[in-house]
Enzyme design. Structure first.
Site, PDB file in Angstrom:
ATOM      1  N   GLU A   1       0.828  -1.214   0.000  1.00 50.47           N
ATOM      2  CA  GLU A   1       0.000   0.000   0.000  1.00 50.47           C
ATOM      3  C   GLU A   1       0.860   1.261   0.000  1.00 50.47           C
ATOM      4  O   GLU A   1       0.503   2.261  -0.620  1.00 50.47           O
ATOM      5  CB  GLU A   1      -0.964   0.004   1.196  1.00 50.47           C
ATOM      6  CG  GLU A   1      -2.006  -1.107   1.157  1.00 50.47           C
ATOM      7  CD  GLU A   1      -2.850  -1.132  -0.111  1.00 50.47           C
ATOM      8  OE1 GLU A   1      -2.969  -0.084  -0.777  1.00 50.47           O
ATOM      9  OE2 GLU A   1      -3.383  -2.197  -0.454  1.00 50.47           O
TER      10      GLU A   1
ATOM     11  N   HIS B   1       1.696   2.277  -3.412  1.00 49.94           N
ATOM     12  CA  HIS B   1       0.675   3.123  -4.061  1.00 49.94           C
ATOM     13  C   HIS B   1       0.849   4.590  -3.647  1.00 49.94           C
ATOM     14  O   HIS B   1       0.679   5.502  -4.455  1.00 49.94           O
ATOM     15  CB  HIS B   1      -0.729   2.662  -3.666  1.00 49.94           C
ATOM     16  CG  HIS B   1      -1.187   1.405  -4.328  1.00 49.94           C
ATOM     17  ND1 HIS B   1      -1.146   1.213  -5.694  1.00 49.94           N
ATOM     18  CD2 HIS B   1      -1.739   0.270  -3.814  1.00 49.94           C
ATOM     19  CE1 HIS B   1      -1.636   0.015  -5.989  1.00 49.94           C
ATOM     20  NE2 HIS B   1      -1.997  -0.573  -4.869  1.00 49.94           N
TER      21      HIS B   1
END
EC number: 3.4.24.15
Length: 687
Positions: free
Chosen positions: A474, A477
């Site tokens: 994550e 991202h």
């Protein structure tokens, strides 16, 4: 025909008078959210009205394309201020107001996307303006607006457009409700300590108690996964697995049925055979047949591996049943999978997950992770003490380019579960990094939202290794959002092809399977000692443990998604059960309805879940071709990666970015080898 009068005020200044850098604010009341939603809609509509009312001879780049791009920047930021709190606010009234704002704004988005008057002027501009007079990204933006207009049916008769518009509005509301139902679910199961046998003391001590002294186990990830992996009481695992896959069963089952039907109707009106074909036109895969072939071939290659792994699990189950005096039924159930997959890691690879997590306290992992990303990508992170956020647990960091000292963005970390909070791990882009109206660059701001185990007074938050992997993924991202230097908001950050969007962050997962990075983000939470080398070596060797079953399950989910969006009148629960049996060889639990809990179906991944596997082809190729060859922590390769893959955002095609970084077209070899499969003429990657 004269254009309407200029709109009163600038959207940013009137809706959110914040700092000139971080336009985000998190102090709005429910009432303010409602009022500002109306205001934002009115002011944004004013710009569209002005563009759509121009005489055709007055249409220009400035009055049309730039006007639409500028309002998109301001609208995106203000929309996120209003609709992001539904996922994270600790206040139920604010979450409800934010959800309602999202519904209103989604309806407004549909209205603006169906503005034929605006579309006609954009088409006119393309015909009128010499293509070479536009910068490449501006030309791409112009082409994309026209493509999106056609995908909304703006070239079709008016009555067809109305049907499409009404369907789109309904779809937006259904998607919001589907995920809201899952987020707001507060189901828990009460168990005695005996019924939770096998779970470590720190886990048991972290659980709240019922009035009669039982322990509350919720259906949130920090409870669900540890219990399914470690509890040696089969009935407890069965009850939790069944409850987990029955969440929001009735309401979401009805929503999903309507979603699938409306998507098919809309796609047919637009001239596509199926919704999957409509969606995939914009992706690297292009057609549902390409996706079907990819999934079928991968399933065929993985099937023998899956059979071997199931045989191992049955052996372990038989031994476990004999040891605990339980009847052995000779079958693998859904609630057995994670328990025995964990046993494979612990018995075959000698990985002690409970011991391992003692070396991954949140503070140490965060410090190591941030250091690795800074070194790799040439960045500097600084914690902003006392920064305003939506909850006291949240931290805000400033990000600068290490060489120039220029600030390029900020990120929030919101890492622990709360009631009503988004239940998975995700990165939310909040302020796109792009050019503003005056030509200055707007800072990119993103939030990483996760649900890792909370600290207790006695023990810090300790992460399982797969949670460390999620953290790296994550945060990848987040880096994509912040390192992108696109000019247009439409192409900022992760606005790339949906079947490529996971590749940059998947590639960065590899660092949690490499010895040097692992050493840098591990330390015993009590003694401060380093993780023993043999413990890390065993962990690294276990990477391919259960690769067959894990990836076959991903194929099941991808195929359920494809079937729902290529066929009509399919029962989702029946289809999921059929595919579990056929591909995974493990039946779904009778009475459950996993697709009703499958947030991706209503979260922008419709007909695109295959993208997790598809993009892994690219992530593994990038890692093994460049980083593994030239240095896992090489700042040079890291900067090449930042420049070629992260910097463009969606301003270039993914295939172009990949070719530049790899020096050739992508290949599947590294992907197949990473799954434990043989590839002719290739050596397996070194662990």
């Amino acid at each position: 025909m004269k254009p309407p009068a200029a709109c009163a005020g600038d959207v940013v200044d009137t809706v959110s008078p914040c700092s000139t850098v971080n336009h985000l604010r998190w102090d709005l009341s429910a009432q303010q959210i409602r009022a500002l939603t109306t205001q934002l809609i009115e002011q944004t509509k004013c710009v569209y009205d002005r563009v759509g009312a121009q005489d055709f001879e007055d249409v220009s780049y400035e009055s049309t394309l730039k006007a639409l791009a500028d309002v998109e920047v301001t609208y995106t930021v203000q929309r996120n201020i209003l609709d992001f709190p539904q996922h994270v606010s600790p206040n139920k009234d604010i979450r409800a107001a934010s959800t309602e704002a999202d519904k209103k704004l989604s309806e407004f988005d549909v209205e603006m996307s169906m503005r034929q008057d605006v579309y006609q002027r954009v088409v006119w501009l393309q015909e009128k303006i010499p293509k070479d007079s536009l910068k490449p990204e501006a030309a791409r933006y112009l082409e994309r607006l026209i493509k999106l207009g056609r995908r909304n049916g703006l070239h079709l008769p008016q009555d067809t457009q109305e049907k499409i518009k009404n369907i789109k509005k309904r779809l937006s509301l259904l998607c919001i409700d589907f995920n809201k139902n899952l987020n707001e679910d507060t189901t828990f199961l009460p168990f005695t300590r005996e019924e939770l046998g096998g779970l470590p003391e720190d886990f048991l001590n972290s659980l709240e108690k019922t009035e009669d002294g039982k322990l509350k186990v919720t259906l949130k990830y920090p409870h669900y996964f540890p219990l399914l992996k470690k509890c040696h009481v089969p009935e407890t695992r069965r009850l939790l697995e069944e409850a987990f896959n029955c969440r929001c069963k009735e309401e979401n089952c009805a929503i999903l049925k309507e979603l699938v039907s409306l998507r098919a109707q809309k796609s047919n009106l637009l001239g596509f055979r199926t919704h999957a074909d409509y969606v995939l036109e914009m992706n690297m895969a292009k057609t549902s047949q390409t996706v079907a072939t990819f999934l079928d071939e991968l399933a065929r290659k993985l099937k023998p591996l899956g059979e071997q792994e199931r045989a191992v699990i049955l052996e372990l189950k038989e031994a476990e049943c004999a040891k605990r005096g339980l009847p052995f039924d000779g079958r693998i159930h859904a609630w057995d999978m994670r328990y025995y997959m964990n046993q494979v890691e612990e018995t075959r690879y000698r990985v002690d997950q409970n011991l391992l997590k003692e070396y991954f306290p949140m503070q140490v992992v965060t410090r190591g992770l941030l250091a690795i990303y800074q070194e790799l990508l040439g960045l500097t992170f600084t914690l902003e003490e006392g920064a305003a956020a939506w909850h006291e647990d949240v931290r805000l960091y400033s990000v600068r380019d290490a060489a120039s000292g220029e600030e390029i963005g900020k990120f929030y970390l919101d890492l622990y579960p709360r009631e009503g909070k988004y239940g998975h791990a995700a990165c939310f882009g909040l302020q796109p990094g792009c050019l503003r109206q005056d030509g200055s660059r707007q800072l990119a701001i993103a939030a990483m939202v996760a649900n890792f185990t909370k600290p207790t007074p006695d023990v810090p938050s300790l992460l399982q290794h797969d949670e460390v992997e999620t953290y790296f993924h994550e945060f990848g991202h987040v880096m994509h959002q912040l390192c992108s230097q696109a000019e247009f908001a439409m192409f900022s950050g992760t606005h790339v092809e949906r079947d490529f969007v996971e590749a940059p962050s998947q590639m960065l997962e590899n660092w949690v399977w490499e010895k040097e990075p692992l050493m840098r983000m591990s330390q015993h939470y009590r003694t401060g000692g380093e993780a023993p080398e043999d413990l890390l070596e065993k962990l690294i060797k276990s990477r391919q443990a259960n690769a067959g079953l894990f990836n076959l399950r991903q194929i099941v989910l991808a195929k359920v998604d494809q079937v729902l969006h290529t066929q009509t009148d399919v029962d989702p629960a029946e289809e999921y059960a059929r595919l579990c049996q056929e591909i995974l060889g493990v039946p779904a639990t009778p009475g459950t309805n996993m697709p009703a809990t499958f947030g991706h179906l209503a979260g922008g991944y419709d007909a695109q879940y295959y993208g997790y596997l598809w993009s892994e082809v690219y992530s593994m190729d990038m890692f093994h071709t460049r980083f593994k060859q030239e240095g896992v922590l090489s700042p040079k390769v890291g900067m090449d990666y930042r420049t070629s893959i992260l910097r463009p955002g969606g301003s270039e095609d993914a295939s172009t970015m990949l070719k530049q970084f790899l020096g050739r077209d992508p290949k599947q070899d590294a992907f197949l080898l990473s799954k434990g499969l043989q590839v002719e003429g290739c050596e397996p990657p070194a662990c």
